[in-house]
Design a protein around this motif. Structure first.
Motif, PDB file in Angstrom:
ATOM      1  N   ARG A  90       0.810  -1.219   0.000  1.00 27.54           N
ATOM      2  CA  ARG A  90       0.000   0.000   0.000  1.00 27.54           C
ATOM      3  C   ARG A  90       0.844   1.271   0.000  1.00 27.54           C
ATOM      4  NH1 ARG A  90      -5.079  -1.097   4.141  1.00 27.54           N
ATOM      5  NH2 ARG A  90      -6.164  -2.643   2.855  1.00 27.54           N
ATOM      6  N   ILE A  91       2.115   1.136  -0.252  1.00 31.59           N
ATOM      7  CA  ILE A  91       2.992   2.311  -0.233  1.00 31.59           C
ATOM      8  C   ILE A  91       2.587   3.298  -1.324  1.00 31.59           C
ATOM      9  CG2 ILE A  91       5.346   3.075  -0.755  1.00 31.59           C
ATOM     10  CD1 ILE A  91       6.382   0.857   0.986  1.00 31.59           C
ATOM     11  N   LYS A  92       2.209   2.778  -2.500  1.00 29.91           N
ATOM     12  CA  LYS A  92       1.767   3.643  -3.587  1.00 29.91           C
ATOM     13  C   LYS A  92       0.613   4.534  -3.127  1.00 29.91           C
ATOM     14  CE  LYS A  92      -0.917   1.780  -6.646  1.00 29.91           C
ATOM     15  NZ  LYS A  92      -1.437   1.004  -7.814  1.00 29.91           N
ATOM     16  N   ARG A  93      -0.346   3.942  -2.456  1.00 31.00           N
ATOM     17  CA  ARG A  93      -1.504   4.683  -1.961  1.00 31.00           C
ATOM     18  C   ARG A  93      -1.109   5.652  -0.844  1.00 31.00           C
ATOM     19  NH1 ARG A  93      -6.336   1.020   0.027  1.00 31.00           N
ATOM     20  NH2 ARG A  93      -5.901   0.137  -2.047  1.00 31.00           N
ATOM     21  N   ALA A  94      -0.150   5.248  -0.036  1.00 32.89           N
ATOM     22  CA  ALA A  94       0.268   6.083   1.095  1.00 32.89           C
ATOM     23  C   ALA A  94       0.889   7.399   0.634  1.00 32.89           C
ATOM     24  CB  ALA A  94       1.257   5.320   1.971  1.00 32.89           C
ATOM     25  N   PHE A  95       1.548   7.387  -0.535  1.00 30.63           N
ATOM     26  CA  PHE A  95       2.208   8.593  -1.043  1.00 30.63           C
ATOM     27  C   PHE A  95       1.287   9.447  -1.911  1.00 30.63           C
ATOM     28  CE2 PHE A  95       6.129   6.430   0.186  1.00 30.63           C
ATOM     29  CZ  PHE A  95       6.886   7.499   0.661  1.00 30.63           C
ATOM     30  N   ALA A  96       0.034   9.047  -2.082  1.00 26.48           N
ATOM     31  CA  ALA A  96      -0.914   9.846  -2.860  1.00 26.48           C
ATOM     32  C   ALA A  96      -1.102  11.204  -2.192  1.00 26.48           C
ATOM     33  CB  ALA A  96      -2.255   9.118  -2.968  1.00 26.48           C
ATOM     34  N   GLY A  97      -1.004  12.266  -2.965  1.00 31.33           N
ATOM     35  CA  GLY A  97      -1.155  13.621  -2.435  1.00 31.33           C
ATOM     36  C   GLY A  97       0.151  14.237  -1.986  1.00 31.33           C
ATOM     37  N   TYR A  98       1.243  13.460  -2.017  1.00 38.36           N
ATOM     38  CA  TYR A  98       2.554  13.985  -1.637  1.00 38.36           C
ATOM     39  C   TYR A  98       3.331  14.387  -2.890  1.00 38.36           C
ATOM     40  CZ  TYR A  98       1.912  12.028   3.076  1.00 38.36           C
ATOM     41  OH  TYR A  98       1.450  11.739   4.335  1.00 38.36           O
ATOM     42  N   ASP A  99       4.237  15.333  -2.737  1.00 37.65           N
ATOM     43  CA  ASP A  99       5.070  15.759  -3.855  1.00 37.65           C
ATOM     44  C   ASP A  99       6.210  14.750  -4.027  1.00 37.65           C
ATOM     45  OD1 ASP A  99       6.378  17.061  -5.863  1.00 37.65           O
ATOM     46  OD2 ASP A  99       6.949  18.808  -4.687  1.00 37.65           O
ATOM     47  N   THR A 100       5.909  13.641  -4.696  1.00 38.43           N
ATOM     48  CA  THR A 100       6.889  12.562  -4.846  1.00 38.43           C
ATOM     49  C   THR A 100       8.067  12.966  -5.733  1.00 38.43           C
ATOM     50  OG1 THR A 100       5.402  11.662  -6.541  1.00 38.43           O
ATOM     51  CG2 THR A 100       5.340  10.630  -4.381  1.00 38.43           C
ATOM     52  N   GLU A 101       7.866  13.937  -6.619  1.00 38.62           N
ATOM     53  CA  GLU A 101       8.984  14.391  -7.454  1.00 38.62           C
ATOM     54  C   GLU A 101      10.067  15.039  -6.590  1.00 38.62           C
ATOM     55  OE1 GLU A 101       7.828  15.384 -11.904  1.00 38.62           O
ATOM     56  OE2 GLU A 101       6.761  16.713 -10.518  1.00 38.62           O
ATOM     57  N   ALA A 102       9.647  15.784  -5.565  1.00 35.57           N
ATOM     58  CA  ALA A 102      10.624  16.429  -4.675  1.00 35.57           C
ATOM     59  C   ALA A 102      11.371  15.400  -3.839  1.00 35.57           C
ATOM     60  CB  ALA A 102       9.915  17.431  -3.762  1.00 35.57           C
ATOM     61  N   LEU A 103      10.708  14.286  -3.522  1.00 38.23           N
ATOM     62  CA  LEU A 103      11.328  13.262  -2.675  1.00 38.23           C
ATOM     63  C   LEU A 103      12.175  12.268  -3.466  1.00 38.23           C
ATOM     64  CD1 LEU A 103       8.289  12.443  -0.345  1.00 38.23           C
ATOM     65  CD2 LEU A 103      10.396  13.618   0.334  1.00 38.23           C
ATOM     66  N   PHE A 104      11.719  11.934  -4.694  1.00 35.17           N
ATOM     67  CA  PHE A 104      12.362  10.836  -5.423  1.00 35.17           C
ATOM     68  C   PHE A 104      12.902  11.210  -6.803  1.00 35.17           C
ATOM     69  CE2 PHE A 104       8.937   9.057  -2.753  1.00 35.17           C
ATOM     70  CZ  PHE A 104       9.715   8.342  -1.865  1.00 35.17           C
ATOM     71  N   GLY A 105      12.654  12.431  -7.252  1.00 32.98           N
ATOM     72  CA  GLY A 105      13.201  12.839  -8.536  1.00 32.98           C
ATOM     73  C   GLY A 105      12.131  13.191  -9.557  1.00 32.98           C
ATOM     74  N   LYS A 106      12.558  13.919 -10.566  1.00 32.68           N
ATOM     75  CA  LYS A 106      11.660  14.410 -11.608  1.00 32.68           C
ATOM     76  C   LYS A 106      10.899  13.263 -12.268  1.00 32.68           C
ATOM     77  CE  LYS A 106      10.484  18.162 -13.991  1.00 32.68           C
ATOM     78  NZ  LYS A 106       9.909  19.358 -13.353  1.00 32.68           N
ATOM     79  N   GLY A 107       9.603  13.440 -12.418  1.00 34.11           N
ATOM     80  CA  GLY A 107       8.779  12.472 -13.115  1.00 34.11           C
ATOM     81  C   GLY A 107       8.284  11.312 -12.284  1.00 34.11           C
ATOM     82  N   VAL A 108       8.696  11.233 -11.018  1.00 36.02           N
ATOM     83  CA  VAL A 108       8.274  10.108 -10.166  1.00 36.02           C
ATOM     84  C   VAL A 108       6.915  10.418  -9.541  1.00 36.02           C
ATOM     85  CG1 VAL A 108       8.809   8.676  -8.169  1.00 36.02           C
ATOM     86  CG2 VAL A 108      10.656   9.466  -9.660  1.00 36.02           C
ATOM     87  N   MET A 109       5.937   9.601  -9.872  1.00 33.71           N
ATOM     88  CA  MET A 109       4.584   9.744  -9.357  1.00 33.71           C
ATOM     89  C   MET A 109       4.296   8.632  -8.335  1.00 33.71           C
ATOM     90  SD  MET A 109       3.238  12.371 -10.975  1.00 33.71           S
ATOM     91  CE  MET A 109       4.844  13.169 -10.892  1.00 33.71           C
ATOM     92  N   PRO A 110       3.281   8.823  -7.482  1.00 31.68           N
ATOM     93  CA  PRO A 110       2.950   7.778  -6.497  1.00 31.68           C
ATOM     94  C   PRO A 110       2.718   6.402  -7.117  1.00 31.68           C
ATOM     95  CG  PRO A 110       1.807   9.794  -5.948  1.00 31.68           C
ATOM     96  CD  PRO A 110       2.445  10.032  -7.289  1.00 31.68           C
ATOM     97  N   GLU A 111       2.105   6.363  -8.307  1.00 33.88           N
ATOM     98  CA  GLU A 111       1.816   5.070  -8.933  1.00 33.88           C
ATOM     99  C   GLU A 111       3.080   4.303  -9.316  1.00 33.88           C
ATOM    100  OE1 GLU A 111       0.863   8.329 -12.097  1.00 33.88           O
ATOM    101  OE2 GLU A 111       0.610   8.010  -9.940  1.00 33.88           O
ATOM    102  N   HIS A 112       4.209   5.007  -9.417  1.00 34.03           N
ATOM    103  CA  HIS A 112       5.473   4.337  -9.733  1.00 34.03           C
ATOM    104  C   HIS A 112       6.039   3.597  -8.517  1.00 34.03           C
ATOM    105  CE1 HIS A 112       5.924   7.658 -12.990  1.00 34.03           C
ATOM    106  NE2 HIS A 112       5.227   6.620 -13.444  1.00 34.03           N
ATOM    107  N   LEU A 113       5.511   3.912  -7.337  1.00 37.48           N
ATOM    108  CA  LEU A 113       5.983   3.273  -6.108  1.00 37.48           C
ATOM    109  C   LEU A 113       5.085   2.078  -5.774  1.00 37.48           C
ATOM    110  CD1 LEU A 113       6.520   6.573  -4.074  1.00 37.48           C
ATOM    111  CD2 LEU A 113       8.211   5.358  -5.457  1.00 37.48           C
ATOM    112  N   ASN A 114       4.793   1.276  -6.784  1.00 32.80           N
ATOM    113  CA  ASN A 114       3.877   0.150  -6.597  1.00 32.80           C
ATOM    114  C   ASN A 114       4.594  -1.065  -6.007  1.00 32.80           C
ATOM    115  OD1 ASN A 114       4.931  -1.477  -8.991  1.00 32.80           O
ATOM    116  ND2 ASN A 114       4.313   0.421  -9.995  1.00 32.80           N
ATOM    117  N   ASP A 115       3.798  -2.036  -5.552  1.00 32.22           N
ATOM    118  CA  ASP A 115       4.369  -3.190  -4.862  1.00 32.22           C
ATOM    119  C   ASP A 115       5.260  -4.030  -5.775  1.00 32.22           C
ATOM    120  OD1 ASP A 115       2.196  -3.874  -6.372  1.00 32.22           O
ATOM    121  OD2 ASP A 115       1.388  -5.333  -4.948  1.00 32.22           O
ATOM    122  N   TYR A 116       4.952  -4.061  -7.080  1.00 30.53           N
ATOM    123  CA  TYR A 116       5.786  -4.829  -8.006  1.00 30.53           C
ATOM    124  C   TYR A 116       7.185  -4.228  -8.104  1.00 30.53           C
ATOM    125  CZ  TYR A 116       7.743  -6.529 -12.405  1.00 30.53           C
ATOM    126  OH  TYR A 116       8.589  -7.047 -13.350  1.00 30.53           O
TER     127      TYR A 116
END
Length: 220
Positions: free
Chosen positions: A89-115
């Protein structure tokens, strides 16, 4: 008791009103960066965590939307969230967060999926190590804030439990003090932050000062 006019009621029924229904999904919410996550992120930057992981495993950048190091970092940061999220559920947990600032340009919450996370952990083969790093960061933060309090020659504001003097604060206290403070993304590379009360502002700024961290440094 006065009676309502029938004519008046008829007039109201026949009057046409234009009603616009806004679908909740279409209302854009600003992205945020919680201070608690930024605190952990700062320590991960200091030890070069992402670079170390990326340089220690085999991976093809053209086949990965997010590097193994950043996926591993997502697992660690998830342990600093107000509500703990299991790996799937990590992908869902990061929904609404600025993931680009945390993980780099173009990184969206859906990219942090369980697979993707499972793929990265398979290469690192060390989920226990990641949890140990999370515990290490907690220990460092707790040690540092207690050390600063013991060495301080100035009287600190009363920001402890029930407005008592702050003595030997735990990591739980630090994270709870920061959990409702966050940056709001206004536009590209532009953020704002505020506090819902003077007491919260005093608590957050004092905690960060004891950790020798300036709020603006979180975004570096």
């Amino acid at each position: 008791m006065a009676k309502a006019s029938k004519k008046s009621h008829k007039h109201k029924r026949n009057k046409k009103r234009k009603i616009t229904i806004l679908h909740p999904a279409k209302v854009e919410q600003p992205l945020i960066l919680p201070f608690a996550l930024l605190l952990a992120n700062k320590f991960l930057k200091l030890i070069g965590f992402v670079e170390f992981i990326d340089g220690s495993v085999e991976w093809d950048e053209s086949h990965w939307k997010v590097s193994p190091g950043n996926l591993a970092k997502a697992v660690i940061l998830a342990t600093f969230m107000q509500v703990r999220a299991p790996l799937y559920r990590i992908k869902r947990a990061f929904a609404g967060y600025d993931t680009e600032a945390l993980f780099g340009k173009g990184v969206m919450p859906e990219h942090l999926n369980d697979y993707s996370i499972a793929r990265a952990l398979e290469r690192i083969n060390a989920l226990v190590m990641l949890m140990n790093i999370s515990l290490l960061i907690r220990a460092i933060v707790q040690y540092k804030i207690r050390k600063s309090i013991n060495e301080s020659e100035e009287e600190l504001p009363r920001i402890g439990w029930n407005n008592k003097k702050l003595e030997n604060p735990t990591i739980k206290y630090v994270l709870e003090a920061l959990e409702k403070a966050y940056f709001v993304k206004e536009q590209e590379d532009t953020y704002s932050y505020g506090f819902y009360s003077e007491h919260q502002q005093l608590t957050v700024t004092t905690v960060l000062e004891l950790l020798d961290i300036d709020i603006e440094e979180f975004l570096e």
